[in-house]
Design a protein around this motif. Structure first.
Motif, short mmCIF file in Angstrom:
data_model
loop_
_atom_site.label_atom_id
_atom_site.label_comp_id
_atom_site.label_asym_id
_atom_site.label_seq_id
_atom_site.Cartn_x
_atom_site.Cartn_y
_atom_site.Cartn_z
N VAL A 40 0.84 -1.20 0.00
CA VAL A 40 0.00 0.00 0.00
C VAL A 40 0.87 1.24 0.00
O VAL A 40 0.54 2.25 -0.64
CB VAL A 40 -0.96 -0.01 1.22
CG1 VAL A 40 -1.70 1.31 1.33
CG2 VAL A 40 -1.94 -1.17 1.10
N ILE B 192 -3.42 6.71 5.08
CA ILE B 192 -4.77 6.19 4.87
C ILE B 192 -5.80 7.03 5.62
O ILE B 192 -6.90 7.30 5.12
CB ILE B 192 -4.85 4.71 5.29
CG1 ILE B 192 -4.05 3.85 4.30
CG2 ILE B 192 -6.30 4.23 5.34
CD1 ILE B 192 -3.97 2.38 4.67
N THR C 284 -3.02 -6.01 -0.43
CA THR C 284 -2.61 -4.74 -1.04
C THR C 284 -3.56 -4.33 -2.16
O THR C 284 -3.98 -3.17 -2.24
CB THR C 284 -1.18 -4.86 -1.60
OG1 THR C 284 -0.27 -5.01 -0.51
CG2 THR C 284 -0.79 -3.61 -2.39
N VAL D 166 -7.14 -3.21 -0.64
CA VAL D 166 -7.10 -1.90 0.03
C VAL D 166 -6.90 -0.78 -0.99
O VAL D 166 -7.58 0.25 -0.96
CB VAL D 166 -5.98 -1.86 1.09
CG1 VAL D 166 -5.81 -0.46 1.65
CG2 VAL D 166 -6.28 -2.85 2.22
N SER D 167 -5.97 -0.98 -1.92
CA SER D 167 -5.64 0.05 -2.91
C SER D 167 -6.81 0.30 -3.86
O SER D 167 -7.12 1.44 -4.20
CB SER D 167 -4.40 -0.35 -3.70
OG SER D 167 -3.31 -0.57 -2.83
#
Length: 466
Positions: free
Chosen positions: A37, A190, A265, A268-269
């Motif tokens: 991330v 984030i 990853t 989330v991305s």
């Protein structure tokens, strides 16, 4: 043995594992997701959504990010299976050498040099631009001579070089220090992105979504070339997850941890990119978003100037974590070349005290600082997607070969839907390569030719397999 047969001779994965045995296995799933991330949510999220909306897709840029995320997820699963079967340093370079033969592995590694080394320099250049903009808010104006290289009318991009140097100093202190800094910075980044998504949603005007996919971008088959062009450009934003594979030699329980880190990853991305794009194009009409700091610009349009400073700080943190993760990965790639003799063997040495490839780190940092200090962002970014997509293509198709190799049977993660899913991933990679500009493909072709010349002039003679 003919020179061609020698070039396609396959490396033994056991040799790689033995050579990497001096590296410490300390990275966990949390560390891998943080590294991934940290790389993915960097320059991409703070620059690309605005430019791609203005130039290719309008508000439909959110769809382009979603497509890129799905495609990256397919390729990510292929990398996860390879890193589970071969928990070694070098990512696609090492996998290619075992599956296709040394010369293909070398050319994949040569492609990754473009991806990793130039990405570090490109993101550092973006960091410099954001930092310069932040300083002007406080009436601090840096001379152009120190903010741009000679191709842009300056002398050297000082901030871009300094951020790489700072990152190198952090990495040289060992994995324990660098992963703590990376993990903390990613959490902060984030949080700032979540604030933009939640706070910005109150300023959305639904009229900005009409038309969602503007007619001026309709071309090609089904009128979707604008979205495909945006998606091909956005692949650059998702290069972070494949850098995770470069750290497989330093991961605890890689058979399970690698897959969790890569897939985590991507999820989330994808969520952050898609929501960010939806909010951004809802606040400001897409025609006005062709700027390098679209989020800060959007907040200034709705008179939230103070919050735009927070977003700018978030962008700086985001790009810092991306540089940290990519310098880390590029040094491991250089180490892999030295380990195998395709570049000078001094790069493959591991420091006894720190258990780090110090020589590889120094060489990577020096090259990246030179590029960042002297070459503009647009020139650096043009080649990155080509290197990424070529690696994706060979790794997806490589799954079809990996499953047939009896000597590489493994009990770790496996791509579901075999052989359909990896085959589709390989075809999509080939399709997106075709969507890159002719100039980019020519430049990348020249780079591959240089790589072939180096292999036959130096690599094949000094390779450990010889």
């Amino acid at each position: 043995m003919s020179i061609l047969s020698r070039a396609f001779k396959r490396e033994s994965v056991n040799n790689y594992i033995a050579a990497d045995s001096h590296m410490q296995r300390v990275l966990t799933t949390k560390d891998l997701i943080s590294l991934g991330v940290g790389t993915v949510i960097g320059t991409g999220i703070f620059i690309l959504p605005g430019h791609e909306a203005a130039e290719h897709a309008g508000p439909a840029v959110a769809i382009a990010f979603l497509i890129a995320a799905v495609f990256s997820g397919l390729s990510g699963m292929a990398f996860a299976e390879f890193s589970s079967a071969m928990p070694v340093a070098g990512s696609a370079y090492s996998y290619g050498g075992v599956i296709y033969g040394e010369i293909i592995g070398w050319l994949l590694g040569w492609s990754l040099i473009v991806e990793y080394f130039l990405a570090v320099s490109a993101i550092a250049t973006g960091f410099s631009a954001y930092l310069g903009n932040l300083l002007t808010i406080f009436n601090i104006h840096m001379p152009k001579a120190l903010m741009a290289g000679p191709m842009e009318g300056g002398v050297v991009n000082l901030f871009a070089m300094l951020i790489i140097l700072i990152v190198a100093a952090i990495l040289s202190r060992g994995l324990s220090t660098s992963k703590k800094i990376e993990n903390g910075a990613v959490v902060l980044k984030i949080v700032i992105l979540a604030l933009f998504i939640i706070g910005g949603s109150f300023f959305i005007k639904t009229t900005n979504y009409v038309p969602f996919y503007p007619k001026e971008f309709h071309s090609g088959l089904g009128g979707l070339n604008g979205i495909w062009a945006a998606t091909a450009s956005i692949i650059f934003a998702f290069l972070g997850f494949d850098t995770i594979a470069a750290h497989a030699a330093e991961v605890k329980n890689p058979q399970k941890t690698m897959a969790r880190g890569i897939v985590g990853t991507v999820i989330v991305s994808a969520l952050l990119y898609t929501l960010f794009s939806i909010v951004l194009t809802g606040i400001v009409n897409y025609k006005k978003l062709g700027v390098d700091d679209p989020a800060a610009f959007a907040l200034q349009v709705v008179h939230q100037t103070q919050f735009s400073v927070v977003i700018t700080v978030g962008a700086l943190i985001g790009m810092f974590t991306a540089v940290l993760a990519l310098v880390y990965a590029s040094s491991r790639l250089a180490y892999s070349f030295g380990r195998d003799g395709l570049l000078p063997s001094s790069l493959g040495r591991i420091s006894k005290g720190s258990h780090l490839p110090v020589n590889a780190l120094i060489v990577a940092v020096v090259i990246e600082m030179i590029f960042a200090g002297l070459i503009p962002l647009s020139t650096l970014a043009s080649l990155i997607n080509a290197g990424t997509l070529v690696a994706f293509m060979f790794i997806n198709f490589g799954i079809l070969i990996l499953r047939r190799r009896k000597d590489l049977a493994h009990d770790g993660f496996k791509v579901p839907g075999y052989p359909v899913i990896p085959f589709i991933g390989g075809l999509l990679s080939l399709f997106f390569i075709s969507q890159l500009s002719t100039e980019t493909l020519k430049m990348f072709g020249i780079w591959l030719v240089i790589g072939i010349i180096w292999y036959f002039a130096y690599g094949i003679k000094h390779s450990k397999m010889s």
